[in-house]
Enzyme design. Structure first.
Site, short mmCIF file in Angstrom:
data_model
loop_
_atom_site.label_atom_id
_atom_site.label_comp_id
_atom_site.label_asym_id
_atom_site.label_seq_id
_atom_site.Cartn_x
_atom_site.Cartn_y
_atom_site.Cartn_z
N VAL A 160 20.71 -52.28 -14.73
CA VAL A 160 21.09 -51.49 -15.91
C VAL A 160 19.98 -50.56 -16.38
CG1 VAL A 160 22.87 -53.04 -16.78
CG2 VAL A 160 20.49 -53.41 -17.46
N ASP B 9 4.34 -52.87 -32.21
CA ASP B 9 5.16 -51.78 -31.67
C ASP B 9 6.58 -51.82 -32.23
OD1 ASP B 9 5.60 -49.45 -30.28
OD2 ASP B 9 6.04 -50.42 -28.38
#
EC number: 2.7.11.23
Lengths: 353, 371
Positions: free
Chosen positions: B21, B137
């Protein structure tokens, strides 16, 4: 960060108890002995078998190592970690983590299969990364005599697998630092705490790394025992402050026993092994290590050939499947059942890189 | 075969890869399932063979922290195994990510929806911080959404433990638009407050439906922040002019958040303000945020299962986080994408270039605490 020194009366579960260390890496003394004995036994019988199939009768004169001797060798390489960390000036966190990795590795493997020298080097290199103190492999190997990059890389997966990819380790020296911060805040002895006490307790914590303590006790228990060795009165004052009076009656006898057991372990096992006796073990190891792991030997070549044969078989099978897909299949793909079987071909996943 | 290798093979056989994917330079993501139950999973295969230093830092960080952290609002690492020269992380399968939902123009967000996402975000973050982990992050595409609507903090490739007081950390972390001013000024000693700033930016983005502070360079980022929130004074943020990379970037007046966030409630703006406090020590903590009146006032948070969902299925999640973390010469977020829109990408080749040499210098000279 005195994570471990939370008051025990707190009703929330301590963070430590959710750690992989608490869940997967704690043993009783008996369990440790049993695990090591059975690993040793399995290795001896497998290696004996390899010897015999190579040349019948050849294993009868081999004096295999027992699990105590294996431990002696591992202990020697723990002291080598300390030496290397001094050479590289790694922080204490790296050293303590590498030592833990080495000990945990030999709860899943034996020294007759994997010599601790290379495992130690790999465990230390891995520890630099997992503690966020990375250095390049080139720098690492150039500072260690007779070592090349592949010595480290070849074992990295094996070490990581043996650790169950559980890299986070809770250390006694961190707990000691927490206790030490607390002690300086004890009422009544604000000015009289000499830094020598911390240094002395830290020496005991470092000695505990040569023992099984961390596989049996919690970091804070070890740290407390080390503090009790260095300054019994301060340690006891601290524990009285930490343990609520209502719990203390319930806890104190066993708490005292526990501390005494750790203290005894540190005193009895916390020294480097006798070099002469380890040398003897290592000399014997050269004769009884698993020949399948020694490049160049007949057994090694036989094992490689067998692996190659298996891999070729898989490749052929896969080629046949894709061949069939080309000839008899719908150009847009086979029916689902065939596609499914191809998906479970685990070699597949490496073909796309 | 060794017992350890055998165990690894057994783990490997528990999981089936179904379909690729997404693909990046260093990793491939597959949709897969658990062989015995059919449970959907995502398998992230990291090609370790390409790294000359063995297992790379972002993979190690991700495995290290996700192995320890179990929380409804943190992505679950189900298993780890190796195959030849690859490391495979089996992660819970998550349908979507917040960035896609924010960008989906067909969706309308109610204030209660935003409150629900914010609550889940703060719960997950509070758990990380309680475990002494800085994420470093946070941004909408690292916040994944499960099929039941639960928000999960993902991508721990830049995470680390809190440093002890006096120990330096790299300031080259957090994607620029979500990076707090103390990091832009080069602060090497920082705290969980850096993640809170990112959460503030995401909160604003949920209300605006576009990134709130999209700077075009590190310098421009500071300007963008100050234009929006006013240039900090010595009173607002004592000592900030002494930070290593401090530069005066002009004096902008503070405009009330109300001018831009016209539809927000007073509680919402109060919480948002507290995420954007310049002095990091005064910025709200995740724990205090969870107790903020915003979460107790009407409207109550939407139940996760009732939250707006993506109209299109997430097919190929870009693997930019891998590239950003490990590439030596990554181009960074200042680069304009083809469509002339800024890309959300980590700007700095963390730890591999400058960061790493700094870290090494540090480690070799530092002595242990207390000595």
């Amino acid at each position: 960060m005195s994570l471990d020194s939370k008051p025990i009366s707190s009703d929330k579960k301590p963070l430590y108890e959710a750690s992989t260390q608490f869940i997967n890496w704690r043993y009783s003394v008996e369990q440790l002995a049993r695990i090591r004995a059975s690993l040793n036994e399995a290795a001896v019988s497998a290696i004996r078998h390899t010897f015999e199939s190579d040349e019948p009768g050849s294993s009868s004169n081999v004096l295999f190592l027992n699990s105590v001797e294996e431990q002696l060798l591992v202990k020697l390489y723990i002291t080598k970690i300390t030496q290397l960390c001094a050479l590289f000036r790694f922080p204490e966190e790296v050293e303590a983590t590498a030592v833990t990795y080495l000990k945990r590795f030999y709860l899943k493997n034996t020294v007759m299969d994997w010599h601790p020298k290379n495992v130690m080097l790999t465990a230390l290199f891995l520890a630099t990364k997992t503690t966020n103190n990375p250095i390049s492999l080139e720098t690492y190997t150039t500072h260690i005599p007779k070592t090349v990059a592949s010595d480290i890389l070849d074992l990295e997966f094996l070490v990581a697998q043996s650790l169950g990819f559980e890299f986070a380790v809770w250390h006694a020296h961190r707990a000691l630092w927490g206790i030490w911060l607390d002690i300086q805040n004890l009422p009544d002895n604000s000015s009289s705490v000499s830094p020598d006490i911390y240094d002395s307790a830290l020496k005991h914590v470092r000695a505990s790394r040569l023992t099984d303590a961390e596989l049996i006790y919690t970091p804070s228990q070890i740290a407390f025992a080390a503090m009790a060795l260095a300054a019994p009165e301060l340690a006891s004052a601290w524990s009285h402050l930490k343990i609520a009076p209502k719990d203390s009656e319930l806890l104190f006898p066993s708490f005292q026993d526990l501390t005494d057991a750790i203290k005894a372990l540190i005193i009895s096992d916390g020294q480097p092994p006798n070099i002469e006796s380890v040398r003897e073990v290592d000399r014997r190891l050269r004769l009884c290590k698993n020949p399948e792991k020694v490049p160049g030997t007949k057994a090694y070549l036989a094992k490689k050939a067998e692996e190659e044969k298996k891999a070729e078989g898989r490749r052929n099978k896969k080629a046949a499947i894709s061949q069939q897909a080309m000839t008899d299949g719908d150009p847009f793909g086979n029916d689902l059942s065939k596609a499914q079987s191809a998906l479970v071909d685990y070699d597949d996943d490496d073909d796309d890189d | 075969m060794d017992a350890v290798e055998k165990a690894n093979t057994e783990r490997q056989q528990r999981w089936v890869k179904d379909q690729k994917v997404g693909e990046g330079t260093y990793a491939v993501v597959y949709r897969g399932r658990e062989a015995s139950t059919g449970r959907k999973v995502a398998i992230k295969k990291i090609k370790v063979g390409q790294f000359k230093d063995g297992l790379d830092m972002s993979a190690i960080r991700e495995v290290k922290y996700l192995r320890e952290l179990r929380h409804q609002n943190v992505i679950e690492l189900l298993d780890v195994f190796s195959s030849k020269t690859n490391l495979n992380l089996v992660l819970e399968f998550l349908e979507s990510e917040l960035e896609v939902i924010i960008k989906d123009r067909n969706l309308v967000f109610l204030p209660a929806d935003i409150k629900s996402w914010m609550a889940m975000m703060f719960r997950g973050l509070e758990f990380c911080h309680r475990n002494f982990v800085l994420h470093r992050d946070l941004k909408p595409n690292n916040l994944l959404i499960a099929s039941d609507g639960q928000l999960k903090i993902a991508d721990f490739g830049l995470a680390r433990d809190f440093a002890d007081p006096g120990y330096k950390m790299t300031c080259q972390v957090i994607t620029r638009w979500y990076r707090p001013p103390e990091l832009l000024y080069g602060s090497r000693y920082y705290s969980s407050a850096v993640d809170i700033w990112s959460v503030g930016c995401i909160f604003a983005e949920l209300m605006l439906r576009i990134p709130y502070l999209p700077g075009e360079s590190d310098m421009d980022q500071l300007k963008t922040i100050f234009r929006a929130l006013g240039t900090p004074t010595e009173d607002d943020w004592p000592g900030h002019t002494k930070l290593p990379d401090y530069v005066p970037v002009g004096s902008f007046p503070k405009t009330p958040l109300r001018d831009l966030f016209t539809a927000a409630s007073a509680d919402a703006l109060n919480l948002l303000n507290k995420c954007f406090i310049y002095e990091p020590r005064k910025r709200i903590s995740a724990r205090d945020a969870l107790h903020h009146p915003y979460f107790f006032a009407l409207p109550y948070p939407t139940h996760p299962s009732k939250l707006p969902k993506c109209t299109t299925q997430l097919s190929a999640r870009p693997l930019e986080e891998m590239d950003g973390n490990v590439q030596m010469n990554s181009t960074g977020p200042g680069v304009k994408a083809n469509n002339n829109r800024l890309k959300r990408k980590l700007s700095s080749p963390l730890d591999e270039g400058k960061g790493r040499s700094i870290a090494r210098r540090l480690d070799f000279t530092k002595i242990s605490p207390g000595t």
